[in-house]
Write a protein that holds these residues in place. Structure first.
Motif, PDB file in Angstrom:
ATOM      1  N   UNK A  31     -77.057-132.078 -43.546  1.00 40.80           N
ATOM      2  CA  UNK A  31     -76.583-133.367 -43.029  1.00 40.80           C
ATOM      3  C   UNK A  31     -75.265-133.192 -42.276  1.00 40.80           C
ATOM      4  N   UNK A  32     -75.028-134.108 -41.340  1.00 36.51           N
ATOM      5  CA  UNK A  32     -73.738-134.134 -40.649  1.00 36.51           C
ATOM      6  C   UNK A  32     -73.424-135.557 -40.231  1.00 36.51           C
ATOM      7  N   UNK A  33     -72.147-135.817 -39.975  1.00 39.63           N
ATOM      8  CA  UNK A  33     -71.681-137.132 -39.522  1.00 39.63           C
ATOM      9  C   UNK A  33     -70.403-136.924 -38.719  1.00 39.63           C
ATOM     10  N   UNK A  34     -70.093-137.867 -37.835  1.00 42.70           N
ATOM     11  CA  UNK A  34     -68.905-137.758 -36.989  1.00 42.70           C
ATOM     12  C   UNK A  34     -68.035-139.004 -37.101  1.00 42.70           C
ATOM     13  N   UNK A  35     -66.732-138.800 -36.890  1.00 41.06           N
ATOM     14  CA  UNK A  35     -65.792-139.923 -36.814  1.00 41.06           C
ATOM     15  C   UNK A  35     -65.833-140.484 -35.398  1.00 41.06           C
ATOM     16  N   UNK A  36     -65.117-141.568 -35.203  1.00 44.07           N
ATOM     17  CA  UNK A  36     -64.942-142.082 -33.849  1.00 44.07           C
ATOM     18  C   UNK A  36     -63.844-141.266 -33.158  1.00 44.07           C
ATOM     19  N   UNK A  37     -63.782-141.349 -31.851  1.00 46.97           N
ATOM     20  CA  UNK A  37     -62.789-140.612 -31.066  1.00 46.97           C
ATOM     21  C   UNK A  37     -61.521-141.445 -30.933  1.00 46.97           C
ATOM     22  N   UNK A  38     -60.369-140.794 -31.112  1.00 49.65           N
ATOM     23  CA  UNK A  38     -59.070-141.430 -30.889  1.00 49.65           C
ATOM     24  C   UNK A  38     -58.549-140.873 -29.567  1.00 49.65           C
ATOM     25  N   UNK A  39     -58.256-141.728 -28.634  1.00 42.16           N
ATOM     26  CA  UNK A  39     -57.852-141.303 -27.287  1.00 42.16           C
ATOM     27  C   UNK A  39     -56.367-140.910 -27.230  1.00 42.16           C
ATOM     28  N   UNK A  40     -56.083-139.869 -26.434  1.00 42.37           N
ATOM     29  CA  UNK A  40     -54.727-139.455 -26.050  1.00 42.37           C
ATOM     30  C   UNK A  40     -53.749-139.324 -27.221  1.00 42.37           C
ATOM     31  N   UNK A  41     -54.024-138.405 -28.143  1.00 43.24           N
ATOM     32  CA  UNK A  41     -53.125-138.187 -29.277  1.00 43.24           C
ATOM     33  C   UNK A  41     -53.255-136.756 -29.798  1.00 43.24           C
ATOM     34  N   UNK A  42     -52.213-136.305 -30.465  1.00 43.61           N
ATOM     35  CA  UNK A  42     -52.256-135.034 -31.199  1.00 43.61           C
ATOM     36  C   UNK A  42     -52.163-135.290 -32.697  1.00 43.61           C
ATOM     37  N   UNK A  43     -52.081-136.584 -33.076  1.00 39.15           N
ATOM     38  CA  UNK A  43     -52.024-136.975 -34.486  1.00 39.15           C
ATOM     39  C   UNK A  43     -52.952-138.164 -34.727  1.00 39.15           C
ATOM     40  N   UNK A  44     -54.268-137.935 -34.697  1.00 38.98           N
ATOM     41  CA  UNK A  44     -55.207-139.055 -34.849  1.00 38.98           C
ATOM     42  C   UNK A  44     -55.227-139.607 -36.273  1.00 38.98           C
ATOM     43  N   UNK A  45     -55.361-140.929 -36.383  1.00 34.09           N
ATOM     44  CA  UNK A  45     -55.548-141.590 -37.679  1.00 34.09           C
ATOM     45  C   UNK A  45     -56.930-142.232 -37.638  1.00 34.09           C
ATOM     46  N   UNK A  46     -57.885-141.598 -38.321  1.00 35.70           N
ATOM     47  CA  UNK A  46     -59.253-142.121 -38.342  1.00 35.70           C
ATOM     48  C   UNK A  46     -59.439-143.158 -39.435  1.00 35.70           C
ATOM     49  N   UNK A  47     -58.832-142.964 -40.603  1.00 36.07           N
ATOM     50  CA  UNK A  47     -59.010-143.852 -41.752  1.00 36.07           C
ATOM     51  C   UNK A  47     -60.494-144.182 -41.930  1.00 36.07           C
ATOM     52  N   UNK A  48     -61.303-143.142 -42.069  1.00 33.42           N
ATOM     53  CA  UNK A  48     -62.758-143.288 -42.084  1.00 33.42           C
ATOM     54  C   UNK A  48     -63.378-142.582 -43.289  1.00 33.42           C
ATOM     55  N   UNK A  49     -64.363-143.242 -43.881  1.00 32.95           N
ATOM     56  CA  UNK A  49     -65.191-142.612 -44.914  1.00 32.95           C
ATOM     57  C   UNK A  49     -66.559-142.337 -44.312  1.00 32.95           C
ATOM     58  N   UNK A  50     -66.950-141.075 -44.303  1.00 37.09           N
ATOM     59  CA  UNK A  50     -68.283-140.698 -43.837  1.00 37.09           C
ATOM     60  C   UNK A  50     -69.157-140.470 -45.060  1.00 37.09           C
ATOM     61  N   UNK A  51     -70.349-141.060 -45.061  1.00 39.04           N
ATOM     62  CA  UNK A  51     -71.255-140.962 -46.204  1.00 39.04           C
ATOM     63  C   UNK A  51     -72.491-140.184 -45.775  1.00 39.04           C
ATOM     64  N   UNK A  52     -72.733-139.079 -46.458  1.00 37.48           N
ATOM     65  CA  UNK A  52     -73.910-138.255 -46.184  1.00 37.48           C
ATOM     66  C   UNK A  52     -74.855-138.419 -47.365  1.00 37.48           C
ATOM     67  N   UNK A  53     -75.914-139.193 -47.163  1.00 40.67           N
ATOM     68  CA  UNK A  53     -76.870-139.500 -48.236  1.00 40.67           C
ATOM     69  C   UNK A  53     -77.962-138.443 -48.330  1.00 40.67           C
ATOM     70  N   UNK A  54     -78.555-138.372 -49.501  1.00 43.36           N
ATOM     71  CA  UNK A  54     -79.743-137.555 -49.750  1.00 43.36           C
ATOM     72  C   UNK A  54     -79.572-136.107 -49.310  1.00 43.36           C
ATOM     73  N   UNK A  55     -78.455-135.515 -49.677  1.00 43.87           N
ATOM     74  CA  UNK A  55     -78.235-134.095 -49.386  1.00 43.87           C
ATOM     75  C   UNK A  55     -78.986-133.294 -50.445  1.00 43.87           C
ATOM     76  N   UNK A  56     -79.842-132.391 -50.010  1.00 47.80           N
ATOM     77  CA  UNK A  56     -80.602-131.572 -50.944  1.00 47.80           C
ATOM     78  C   UNK A  56     -79.908-130.228 -51.125  1.00 47.80           C
ATOM     79  N   UNK A  57     -79.652-129.883 -52.388  1.00 42.77           N
ATOM     80  CA  UNK A  57     -79.033-128.598 -52.710  1.00 42.77           C
ATOM     81  C   UNK A  57     -80.003-127.795 -53.563  1.00 42.77           C
ATOM     82  N   UNK A  58     -80.149-126.541 -53.241  1.00 42.51           N
ATOM     83  CA  UNK A  58     -81.035-125.660 -54.000  1.00 42.51           C
ATOM     84  C   UNK A  58     -80.210-124.828 -54.970  1.00 42.51           C
ATOM     85  N   UNK A  59     -80.708-124.677 -56.172  1.00 40.48           N
ATOM     86  CA  UNK A  59     -80.019-123.862 -57.168  1.00 40.48           C
ATOM     87  C   UNK A  59     -80.000-124.554 -58.510  1.00 40.48           C
ATOM     88  N   UNK A  60     -79.523-123.846 -59.496  1.00 34.48           N
ATOM     89  CA  UNK A  60     -79.409-124.404 -60.831  1.00 34.48           C
ATOM     90  C   UNK A  60     -78.201-125.338 -60.877  1.00 34.48           C
TER      91      UNK A  60
END
Length: 172
Positions: A31-60
């Motif tokens: 799974x992957x997800x992206x934030x929104x783009x912040x224009x013209x900065x070197x110190x972006x503040x996204x204040x974002x929660x990205x939720x990746x649902x139904x991630x399948x992991x193999x192993x014990x």
């Protein structure tokens, strides 16, 4: 997986203006997800929660609990024709398998590059085991302006500050 991306600092400027138009892509398992783009900065503040649902992991389950998989966060500069890579963070999530949930704390991660550090990322990552013997998910973060926000109990405390600059010059 919940990825709480609050801000970055000291991101390299990739545009002729000396700034970037940064966004972040979080990759975990299939799974992957992206934030929104912040224009013209070197110190972006996204204040974002990205939720990746139904991630399948193999192993014990005990192996995953003792050694959770890595999360990859790539930072890019968005331009009209290209998306220049600004750096990468690789880290592990806090794993919640059972018991009570306690809110994670945001942490600074060094943004790595080919030759040197390319800034820092303030973020937290939580992985929840669902189903039999899993944990009950915490409430969804507040949804505002087409994104989930970082929960207030996790956000950094803000203080009003003032900076004074004194310059002294000599006339010849």
């Amino acid at each position: 997986l919940r990825a709480y991306l609050y801000q970055a600092r000291g991101v390299l400027g990739a545009d002729p203006s000396g700034y970037s138009d940064p966004y972040a892509r979080v990759v975990f398992g299939n799974r992957s997800a992206v934030t929104h783009t912040i224009k013209e900065t070197c110190s972006p503040v996204w204040n974002t929660t990205l939720i990746l649902d139904a991630v399948e992991l193999c192993g014990y389950p005990e192996d995953i609990a003792s050694n959770p998989p890595f999360i990859v966060i790539d930072l890019f500069d968005e331009d009209v024709l290209t998306h220049d890579k600004l750096g990468r963070v690789v880290c592990k999530p806090t794993l919640f398998t059972n018991g009570r949930y306690s809110c994670s704390k945001l942490k600074w991660y060094e943004i790595g590059g080919v030759k040197k550090c390319k800034g820092d990322l303030l973020a937290a990552f939580e992985l929840f085991k669902l189903g039999d013997g899993g944990i009950e998910l915490p409430l969804m973060p507040r949804f505002e302006n087409q994104k989930y926000l970082v929960p207030p109990e996790m956000s950094p405390e803000k203080q009003l500050m003032r900076v004074e600059v004194l310059t002294v010059g000599c006339a010849a």
